[in-house]
Design a protein around this motif. Structure first.
Motif, PDB file in Angstrom:
ATOM      1  N   GLY A  54       0.861  -1.130   0.033  1.00  0.00           N
ATOM      2  CA  GLY A  54      -0.022   0.039   0.016  1.00  0.00           C
ATOM      3  C   GLY A  54       0.738   1.350   0.012  1.00  0.00           C
ATOM      4  O   GLY A  54       0.462   2.386   0.144  1.00  0.00           O
TER       5      GLY A  54
ATOM      6  N   ARG B  55       3.898   3.520  -1.976  1.00  0.00           N
ATOM      7  CA  ARG B  55       4.713   3.516  -3.384  1.00  0.00           C
ATOM      8  C   ARG B  55       5.818   4.643  -3.093  1.00  0.00           C
ATOM      9  O   ARG B  55       5.334   5.755  -2.411  1.00  0.00           O
ATOM     10  CB  ARG B  55       4.079   3.773  -4.671  1.00  0.00           C
ATOM     11  CG  ARG B  55       3.014   4.990  -4.680  1.00  0.00           C
ATOM     12  CD  ARG B  55       2.042   5.017  -5.936  1.00  0.00           C
ATOM     13  NE  ARG B  55       1.360   6.069  -6.050  1.00  0.00           N
ATOM     14  CZ  ARG B  55       1.690   7.476  -6.526  1.00  0.00           C
ATOM     15  NH1 ARG B  55       2.749   7.196  -7.192  1.00  0.00           N
ATOM     16  NH2 ARG B  55       0.673   8.117  -6.705  1.00  0.00           N
TER      17      ARG B  55
ATOM     18  N   ASN C 231      -2.150   4.514  -0.386  1.00  0.00           N
ATOM     19  CA  ASN C 231      -3.257   4.183  -1.498  1.00  0.00           C
ATOM     20  C   ASN C 231      -4.258   5.134  -0.885  1.00  0.00           C
ATOM     21  O   ASN C 231      -5.318   5.602  -1.853  1.00  0.00           O
ATOM     22  CB  ASN C 231      -3.891   2.802  -1.379  1.00  0.00           C
ATOM     23  CG  ASN C 231      -2.986   1.960  -2.040  1.00  0.00           C
ATOM     24  OD1 ASN C 231      -1.936   2.200  -2.709  1.00  0.00           O
ATOM     25  ND2 ASN C 231      -3.080   0.568  -1.761  1.00  0.00           N
ATOM     26  N   ASN C 232      -4.368   5.485   0.292  1.00  0.00           N
ATOM     27  CA  ASN C 232      -5.655   6.574   0.620  1.00  0.00           C
ATOM     28  C   ASN C 232      -5.181   7.929   0.312  1.00  0.00           C
ATOM     29  O   ASN C 232      -6.045   8.994   0.655  1.00  0.00           O
ATOM     30  CB  ASN C 232      -5.837   6.510   1.970  1.00  0.00           C
ATOM     31  CG  ASN C 232      -4.741   6.789   2.974  1.00  0.00           C
ATOM     32  OD1 ASN C 232      -3.850   7.390   2.865  1.00  0.00           O
ATOM     33  ND2 ASN C 232      -4.771   6.130   4.311  1.00  0.00           N
TER      34      ASN C 232
ATOM     35  N   GLY D 140      -2.609   3.703   7.119  1.00  0.00           N
ATOM     36  CA  GLY D 140      -3.215   2.853   6.020  1.00  0.00           C
ATOM     37  C   GLY D 140      -4.392   2.304   6.289  1.00  0.00           C
ATOM     38  O   GLY D 140      -4.995   1.861   5.417  1.00  0.00           O
TER      39      GLY D 140
ATOM     40  N   ARG E  11      -9.741   6.079   2.204  1.00  0.00           N
ATOM     41  CA  ARG E  11     -10.061   7.336   1.571  1.00  0.00           C
ATOM     42  C   ARG E  11     -11.111   7.841   1.414  1.00  0.00           C
ATOM     43  O   ARG E  11     -12.065   7.235   1.274  1.00  0.00           O
ATOM     44  CB  ARG E  11      -9.474   7.074  -0.032  1.00  0.00           C
ATOM     45  CG  ARG E  11      -9.235   8.228  -0.707  1.00  0.00           C
ATOM     46  CD  ARG E  11      -8.752   8.064  -2.255  1.00  0.00           C
ATOM     47  NE  ARG E  11      -8.462   8.966  -2.699  1.00  0.00           N
ATOM     48  CZ  ARG E  11      -7.098   9.449  -3.092  1.00  0.00           C
ATOM     49  NH1 ARG E  11      -6.219   8.511  -2.785  1.00  0.00           N
ATOM     50  NH2 ARG E  11      -6.706  10.449  -3.897  1.00  0.00           N
TER      51      ARG E  11
END
Length: 925
Positions: A47, A49, A63-64, A261, A265
């Motif tokens: 999750g 990057r 990711n959020n 995480g 979102r």
């Protein structure tokens, strides 16, 4: 005393002084992954990057949407965790000023599981704080990297991001704390002046508000508003977490991925900030009078966003002006003994903000002299060339500060909040590189461009032992005011007469009294009101030609007093008699309107006689009116509507018309010359020789006894004579060749389009009704084709339409279409006008359009006949034309008989696009 702009190491974006009339787009570039070897980076948790790296600072993305910046330095023993939320005072709404700052306090109250965070941080020996500015809110804590401090801090920040209580109980106690912070600021003269200057400098943008907010907003903001604000902006996709100092990068990333995480979102879309401040139109100033022991001067200038290319040069300029001892402000104000201190306290921003320069004076110093020096030093700065030595001195200082900051990662972690708020953390380094490239010519250019009087807001703090502040008291509720209220007796009700031609004509009394043609409609009215219109016709073409300019002053001067009443006495008498009297006049006629009640009608008619028959034409009043006329004409010189109207009128002058001819339309300068030449003697002479009551028409409607009118008219008009026989002015019908005039008027945001053509037609011709119906569909209503196309569909014009007018006496008619618009849309507006006219002429109209237009026209006629003042005017007009309501009935029958075919045929017969004279006036590029 020294003031300077903090460098970008502690808040680098404060270094310059950003803000202005340009809005630079937020920097949201996507940078390819760093070229740093992969082995140098830790393995990425699920999750997470990697995004980019600049000078040892790495950006990661969850990711959020959460952005994470890591700046490890194993040589340190502490770490600093800084969370920046992209929300500040500029995101607040009406009634919510100070909410971002109040929320900053409340999130320290903790979450349902954390307890009070101030206590928890204190127990761990943390150095911590939260700050709120215009564009962002940040929270940071510095702790030793021992035990579970790092894990606790990361989990704590992730928890309070979305789980803070924001409760009503906490608000009750914390509001008073924030209010006390507000009150402390009220003790600071510089803070007071700073707040007022910002407020005056910005018309619309929230940069005009300070983060502390308005006291009543802080005291009264509902908890649900704070909760909604928190839920909107405290989310991972609106935050940047920066960790700097002593930590293991892999461990930190794992902790961040695990803690943050888990926060999903959000579904919501962030509100878009779109307000742009308009360029300032001239100097502004504000004075603050409060208790104090020093005087302060604060000059503010709008400058661009910190992202704008000019920002670096403005930052250098800021330093060169405010530095001590080499800065120009210090040398001009402090070394000369005019001030105690001088410097810059600028307000940078993601949006255009302010460059602000301050001077501190002793209580008895000469403020006027210091003000002149301050403004001259700033606004003449570009006239004295800046040297490479001056620029190099600033460059050395700034680059040294950057190097020192980068040696302290924990400080950089907090300072990055300012760059983040401006659009991207990498601006921290981009600004440094841009500063290296600034030249003296760049500094010279921005000084000339932004430090201008018209771009300035000047604030003055004046120490006052006993400030005279007006506290406007609170009003009681409407319920309290009306608690014992008792209304008066209702006015007498009127009667209802159907607004139809036959019903009205049956009640009209038409007769000749004292030589005047009189039409009276007595009826019961609410409040026993009476409406009267007296119309006079006088003069002839020669008197109009030679005396028109002087004649234009007669009507207004009639109300400036009589032989027995001054202007004030006349006004007092009219008000006591519940009467309104107005006069409009030209060189060939006048209309006097009277509105009164049944009881005061005789008195009102007596006052009307004094105004009409016993004027005194005071010199002072004539001078006042003449000045107003000249000022009004001059004001139209750069008004697009006035420019277009005069140009159109001149285009329709008879060919060969010369100045002095009856049909000649003067230029603006000729009109000014003509008005300047008018004397009071000419005005008095025109009244004495030309005005008379031999050709009078009277319309009266309302609650009156007709005998009152009959008895008053001989006194009102008897003996009111002139040796000049009346002859109606007849101007020829002109049909000039088609023209397309484009007139440039400087500095106007709105332009005008108007088009006209003339044709032979009288209002009693059968075609007149068909043409009226056609124009109702084409341009004479909010459901017309022009309105639908250019306003409703294309959004090009606020006011757009068209109409036809036809004479009741001569075969003279005209077609006019018009629109106002942004000058950039001139081609679109012209094309839309042409296309809609071509469509109407080519395709005609549907049966539904015709039926709707007929209904609208008939309803508008009924509406006009429902107003007593309009009825009185119509009766006077009928008396002049020798008509009755039978004409109205016949016209309405013609309207009802119009078909799609006859409407199109009438439009084609009289409106030829090839003969249109069009004028566009505005600021066209």
């Amino acid at each position: 005393m020294r003031f300077s702009s903090p460098l970008f190491l502690t808040a680098l974006l404060l270094l310059g002084v950003p803000a202005a009339a340009q809005v630079a787009p937020a920097t949201t570039t996507t940078t390819p992954p760093t070229t740093t070897p992969a082995a140098a980076r830790p393995a990425l948790p699920a999750g997470v990057r990697f995004v980019t790296e600049v000078e040892g600072i790495r950006e990661y993305r969850l990711n959020n949407g959460l952005k994470v910046l890591l700046f490890p330095d194993p040589s340190q023993t502490t770490f600093t965790l800084n969370t920046t939320y992209l929300v500040g005072s500029r995101h607040e709404s009406y009634g919510e000023t100070g909410m971002a700052h109040l929320l900053e306090h409340l999130v320290f109250k903790g979450t349902p599981t954390s307890g009070n965070l101030m206590e928890q941080l204190s127990k761990r020996g943390a150095s911590f704080n939260g700050t709120t500015s215009d564009d962002r809110t940040n929270y940071f804590e510095t702790l030793t990297n021992t035990g579970d401090n790092l894990e606790w801090a990361i989990r704590m920040e992730a928890d309070r991001m979305v789980n803070s209580r924001i409760s009503a109980d906490d608000l009750k106690t914390e509001m008073t704390v924030v209010r006390n912070e507000f009150e402390a600021g009220e003790n600071n003269p510089v803070g007071l002046l700073y707040k007022q200057v910002r407020s005056v400098a910005f018309d619309w943008h929230n940069y005009g508000n300070t983060a502390i907010g308005n006291r009543s907003d802080v005291e009264n903001v509902p908890i649900k508003n704070l909760q909604a604000f928190y839920k909107t902006y405290y989310q991972p996709d609106n935050a940047v977490v920066t960790l700097a100092g002593n930590f293991d990068e892999a461990q930190a990333l794992a902790l961040i991925a695990d803690s943050y995480g888990k926060v999903r979102r959000p579904w919501r879309t962030l509100p878009r900030q779109y307000t742009e401040e308009n360029p300032q139109d001239g100097e502004r100033s504000v004075a603050v009078r409060r208790v104090g022991d020093a005087q302060y001067l604060l000059a503010a200038y709008h400058v661009p966003s910190v992202r704008h290319p000019d920002s670096a040069a403005l930052q250098v300029l800021d330093q060169m002006l405010s530095d001590e001892p080499g800065g120009r402000l210090y040398q001009a104000l402090v070394q000369s003994g005019q001030a105690t201190g001088a410097g810059a306290i600028s307000q940078p921003g993601s949006d255009p903000g302010l460059a602000m320069y301050i001077a501190v004076l002793g209580k008895t110093d000469d403020a006027a002299r210091a003000q002149a020096t301050l403004l001259a030093t700033l606004e003449n700065a570009a006239r004295t060339p800046f040297t490479e030595e001056e620029v190099a001195r600033v460059r050395t200082r700034v680059l040294s500060a950057y190097e020192q900051a980068l040696a302290k990662p924990e400080a950089v972690g907090v300072a990055l909040s300012e760059a983040i708020a401006a659009g991207d953390w990498r601006l921290f380094f981009q600004q440094r590189d841009a500063l290296e490239q600034v030249t003296p010519a760049d500094v010279q250019r921005v000084a000339a461009q932004y430090l201008k009087p018209t771009n300035r807001t000047l604030g003055v703090f004046i120490p006052t032992a006993q400030p005279d502040r007006v506290a406007v008291p609170a009003a009681p509720s409407a319920a309290e005011v009306l608690k014992n209220f008792q209304g008066r007796a209702a006015q007498s009700a009127g009667e209802t007469i159907a607004p139809e031609p036959d019903a009205l004509e049956a009640r009209v009394l038409r007769e000749t009294v004292a030589g005047a043609r009189v039409a009276m409609l007595p009826k019961k009215t609410r409040g026993e009101r009476v409406e009267l219109v007296l119309s006079l016709d006088f003069g002839n073409p020669e008197t109009v030609r030679t005396g028109g300019d002087a004649a234009g002053f007669v009507g207004e001067l009639l109300l400036r007093g009589s032989q027995t009443l001054t202007r004030q006495q006349l006004r007092d008498r009219l008000e006591a008699a519940k009467t309104q009297l107005s006069v409009s006049a030209s060189a060939s006629g006048a209309n006097l309107t009277l509105s009164t009640d049944r009881t005061h009608l005789p008195e009102a008619l007596g006052l009307l006689r004094q105004v009409l028959r016993e004027p005194v034409f005071p010199q002072a009043d004539f001078d006042e009116l003449k000045k107003a006329a000249l000022d009004g004409l001059e004001a139209g010189r750069n008004d697009p509507q006035a420019v277009a109207g005069r140009a159109l009128s001149r285009a329709f002058m008879p060919q060969g018309a010369e100045r002095g001819d009856l049909a000649y339309v003067p230029t603006l300068d000729e009109s000014l010359e003509d008005v300047r030449a008018v004397t009071l003697a000419q005005v008095r002479d025109y009244y004495a020789k030309v005005w008379n009551g031999a050709n009078a028409q009277l319309g009266v409607v309302g609650d009156f006894d007709p005998q009152t009118i009959r008895a008053a008219l001989p006194t009102l008009l008897g003996g009111f004579e002139s040796a000049v026989n009346y002859e109606r002015v007849r101007l020829p019908l002109t049909t000039p060749a088609a023209q397309d005039l484009v007139l440039n008027v400087p500095d106007k945001a709105n332009a005008v389009y108007v088009a006209q053509l003339n044709f032979p037609l009288r209002d009693d011709h059968p075609d007149a009704a068909a043409l009226d119906v056609a124009m109702r569909m084409f341009g004479a209503g909010t459901d017309s084709r022009l309105f639908t196309r250019l306003r409703q569909k294309d959004g090009l014009s606020y006011t757009v339409g068209g109409n036809v007018s036809t004479s009741s006496e001569d075969e003279q008619g005209s077609f006019v279409s018009y629109a106002i618009f942004n000058p950039a849309n001139t081609d679109k507006v012209s094309a839309g006008m042409r296309e809609e006219l071509a469509r109407a002429l080519g395709e005609g109209f549907s049966a539904q359009e015709v039926a709707a237009a007929q209904s609208a026209l008939l309803q508008e006629l009924r509406l006009g006949r429902s107003d007593d003042a309009a009825l009185a005017g119509a009766l006077a007009s009928q008396a002049y034309l020798g008509r009755t309501y039978a004409f109205s009935k016949e016209y309405e029958a013609r309207v009802r008989a119009v078909t799609p075919q006859t409407a199109q045929a009438a439009l084609r017969k009289y409106v030829d696009p090839a003969k249109l004279v069009t004028v566009r006036a505005g600021t066209f590029k």
